[in-house]
Design a protein around this motif. Sequence first.
Motif, PDB file in Angstrom:
ATOM      1  N   LEU A  29     102.456  48.052   6.291  1.00  0.00           N
ATOM      2  CA  LEU A  29     102.265  49.181   5.827  1.00  0.00           C
ATOM      3  C   LEU A  29     102.109  50.189   6.727  1.00  0.00           C
ATOM      4  CD1 LEU A  29     101.574  50.199   3.031  1.00  0.00           C
ATOM      5  CD2 LEU A  29      99.254  49.800   3.213  1.00  0.00           C
ATOM      6  N   ALA A  30     101.505  50.005   8.090  1.00  0.00           N
ATOM      7  CA  ALA A  30     101.402  50.816   9.330  1.00  0.00           C
ATOM      8  C   ALA A  30     102.797  51.216   9.445  1.00  0.00           C
ATOM      9  CB  ALA A  30     100.773  50.156  10.238  1.00  0.00           C
ATOM     10  N   ARG A  31     103.791  50.433   9.857  1.00  0.00           N
ATOM     11  CA  ARG A  31     105.085  50.668  10.174  1.00  0.00           C
ATOM     12  C   ARG A  31     105.829  51.495   9.227  1.00  0.00           C
ATOM     13  NH1 ARG A  31     109.727  48.594   8.266  1.00  0.00           N
ATOM     14  NH2 ARG A  31     108.813  46.971   7.379  1.00  0.00           N
ATOM     15  N   VAL A  32     105.689  51.333   7.976  1.00  0.00           N
ATOM     16  CA  VAL A  32     106.245  52.239   6.702  1.00  0.00           C
ATOM     17  C   VAL A  32     105.569  53.553   7.245  1.00  0.00           C
ATOM     18  CG1 VAL A  32     106.340  52.713   4.355  1.00  0.00           C
ATOM     19  CG2 VAL A  32     106.822  50.435   5.107  1.00  0.00           C
ATOM     20  N   GLU A  35     107.204  55.465  10.043  1.00  0.00           N
ATOM     21  CA  GLU A  35     108.325  55.863   9.994  1.00  0.00           C
ATOM     22  C   GLU A  35     108.626  57.037   8.839  1.00  0.00           C
ATOM     23  OE1 GLU A  35     110.396  51.947   9.243  1.00  0.00           O
ATOM     24  OE2 GLU A  35     110.112  51.409  11.349  1.00  0.00           O
ATOM     25  N   GLY A  36     107.599  57.143   8.276  1.00  0.00           N
ATOM     26  CA  GLY A  36     107.757  58.131   7.147  1.00  0.00           C
ATOM     27  C   GLY A  36     108.220  57.791   5.795  1.00  0.00           C
ATOM     28  N   GLN A 204      97.537  59.194   8.456  1.00  0.00           N
ATOM     29  CA  GLN A 204      98.781  58.720   8.397  1.00  0.00           C
ATOM     30  C   GLN A 204      98.846  57.691   7.278  1.00  0.00           C
ATOM     31  OE1 GLN A 204     100.681  56.318  11.599  1.00  0.00           O
ATOM     32  NE2 GLN A 204     102.112  58.108  11.689  1.00  0.00           N
ATOM     33  N   ALA A 205      99.731  58.175   6.221  1.00  0.00           N
ATOM     34  CA  ALA A 205      99.784  57.075   4.996  1.00  0.00           C
ATOM     35  C   ALA A 205     101.054  57.339   4.379  1.00  0.00           C
ATOM     36  CB  ALA A 205      98.680  57.410   3.986  1.00  0.00           C
ATOM     37  N   ALA A 206     101.520  56.350   3.806  1.00  0.00           N
ATOM     38  CA  ALA A 206     102.856  56.290   3.450  1.00  0.00           C
ATOM     39  C   ALA A 206     102.778  57.210   2.006  1.00  0.00           C
ATOM     40  CB  ALA A 206     103.100  54.962   2.703  1.00  0.00           C
ATOM     41  N   GLU A 207     101.732  57.538   1.371  1.00  0.00           N
ATOM     42  CA  GLU A 207     101.754  58.394   0.305  1.00  0.00           C
ATOM     43  C   GLU A 207     101.147  59.898   0.883  1.00  0.00           C
ATOM     44  OE1 GLU A 207     100.844  54.342  -1.045  1.00  0.00           O
ATOM     45  OE2 GLU A 207     100.015  55.671   0.531  1.00  0.00           O
ATOM     46  N   LYS A 208     102.149  60.692   0.582  1.00  0.00           N
ATOM     47  CA  LYS A 208     101.781  62.046   1.207  1.00  0.00           C
ATOM     48  C   LYS A 208     101.171  62.884   0.346  1.00  0.00           C
ATOM     49  CE  LYS A 208     104.610  60.918   4.487  1.00  0.00           C
ATOM     50  NZ  LYS A 208     103.967  60.363   5.821  1.00  0.00           N
ATOM     51  N   GLN A 209     100.575  63.644   0.759  1.00  0.00           N
ATOM     52  CA  GLN A 209      99.727  64.922  -0.084  1.00  0.00           C
ATOM     53  C   GLN A 209     100.494  66.241  -0.340  1.00  0.00           C
ATOM     54  OE1 GLN A 209      96.627  63.734  -1.529  1.00  0.00           O
ATOM     55  NE2 GLN A 209      97.234  61.859  -0.621  1.00  0.00           N
ATOM     56  N   PHE A 210     100.150  66.796  -1.573  1.00  0.00           N
ATOM     57  CA  PHE A 210     100.948  67.894  -1.719  1.00  0.00           C
ATOM     58  C   PHE A 210     100.044  68.929  -2.497  1.00  0.00           C
ATOM     59  CE2 PHE A 210     104.262  64.441  -1.600  1.00  0.00           C
ATOM     60  CZ  PHE A 210     105.102  65.158  -1.044  1.00  0.00           C
ATOM     61  N   GLU A 211     100.581  70.359  -2.267  1.00  0.00           N
ATOM     62  CA  GLU A 211     100.004  71.354  -2.913  1.00  0.00           C
ATOM     63  C   GLU A 211     100.942  71.622  -4.063  1.00  0.00           C
ATOM     64  OE1 GLU A 211      98.582  76.058  -2.501  1.00  0.00           O
ATOM     65  OE2 GLU A 211      98.742  74.717  -0.817  1.00  0.00           O
ATOM     66  N   LEU A 212     100.808  71.826  -5.281  1.00  0.00           N
ATOM     67  CA  LEU A 212     101.559  72.048  -6.286  1.00  0.00           C
ATOM     68  C   LEU A 212     101.383  73.642  -6.876  1.00  0.00           C
ATOM     69  CD1 LEU A 212     101.400  68.982  -8.389  1.00  0.00           C
ATOM     70  CD2 LEU A 212     102.656  69.523  -6.414  1.00  0.00           C
TER      71      LEU A 212
END
Length: 386
Positions: A29-32, A35-36, A204-212
Amino acid sequence: MSPTLETDEHKALRTAVAALGHKYGRDYLARVAREGGHPDELWADAAGLGYLGVNLPEAYGGGGGGIAELSIVLEELGAAGCPLLMMVVSPAICGTVIARFGTEDQKRAWLPGLADGTRTMAFGITEPDAGSNSHRITTTARRDGDDWILTGRKVFISGVDIADATLIVGRTEDARTGRLKPCLFIVPRDTPGFGRTVIDMELQAAEKQFELTLDEVRLPASSLVGDEDAGLLQLFAGLNPERIMTAAFAIGMGRHALAKAVDYAKTRQVWREPIGSHQAIAHPLAAAHIELELARLMMQKAAHLYDEGDDMAAGEAANMAKYAAAEACVKAVDQAVHTLGGNGLTREYGLASLITAARVSRIAPVSREMILNFISHQTLGLPKSY
């Protein structure tokens, strides 16, 4: 079934999911994340084994279980170091809401894909000026013939880039009173006027956060989920599973950190005996274990009540479970890092990043202070300060 005791089937599920989790682990999970990318391989394997849709109806490809089973899956993946955040959102919140309140067409269109992992759905409630206060949400939906027009903004929405659609919480005007009431709409990712901007997070996480942004987004009548007049009932049908699953996420993370610390304390020697023989090391780790176990009991109670259809009692228990799990997770991670000393801050041991991640569990999806408000008002009957 007692809400505090697991069946043999639940125990078997824990064992099976733990095996899958350890196949991937924290390093994967850390590698993913570095690497984005996204944990697509783990997501696909979990889906193939039936874990992602274990809570969804069998008639639509799910496992026919409930949030009790889904929380076990997330907790065990977390304990192995590879929790899947989108499980909180896609099958737990969105899948549950659609299964309970969606039309037959909506169920057929979405539930099989949510169950087998081929489709995902994000959830949009939080706003810049309202947080999670549904009474201050300014995203509005108005009728235009047979269509709906949505306008507003959302913030800190997870996984929108990989989700096929987002379940948006808007507000419509009650024709009888003129007051605004919450309603839920399915907004496909490529709908005109539906924009997203990634938020630059320190975590740093695989799931990004967004403003909509929703700029006059036109949706067909079929995008409305459930009854326009159901309001908060449908909203909390998704928010209670969210709190239970967040508790599972936090408990799994705390267990992972604690296991790392225990292994280290058993073998690390700076004097004659391993450091784990010293009570200054052993007792805080034992206390962390106790608090994680207590939090799990409340999570199991909340899941049991929710799956039994007792929404009112489940709301109280889900909030308490989320609070207890977040506090236990933060303490477990802190003590784990402290046990390892300088090694606890190295990439080799993978604990330092959990300091920030654990802190999130106190904030999202609802802050510890708002949970205390809920318990003081709803449970203890104390007057509101707002």
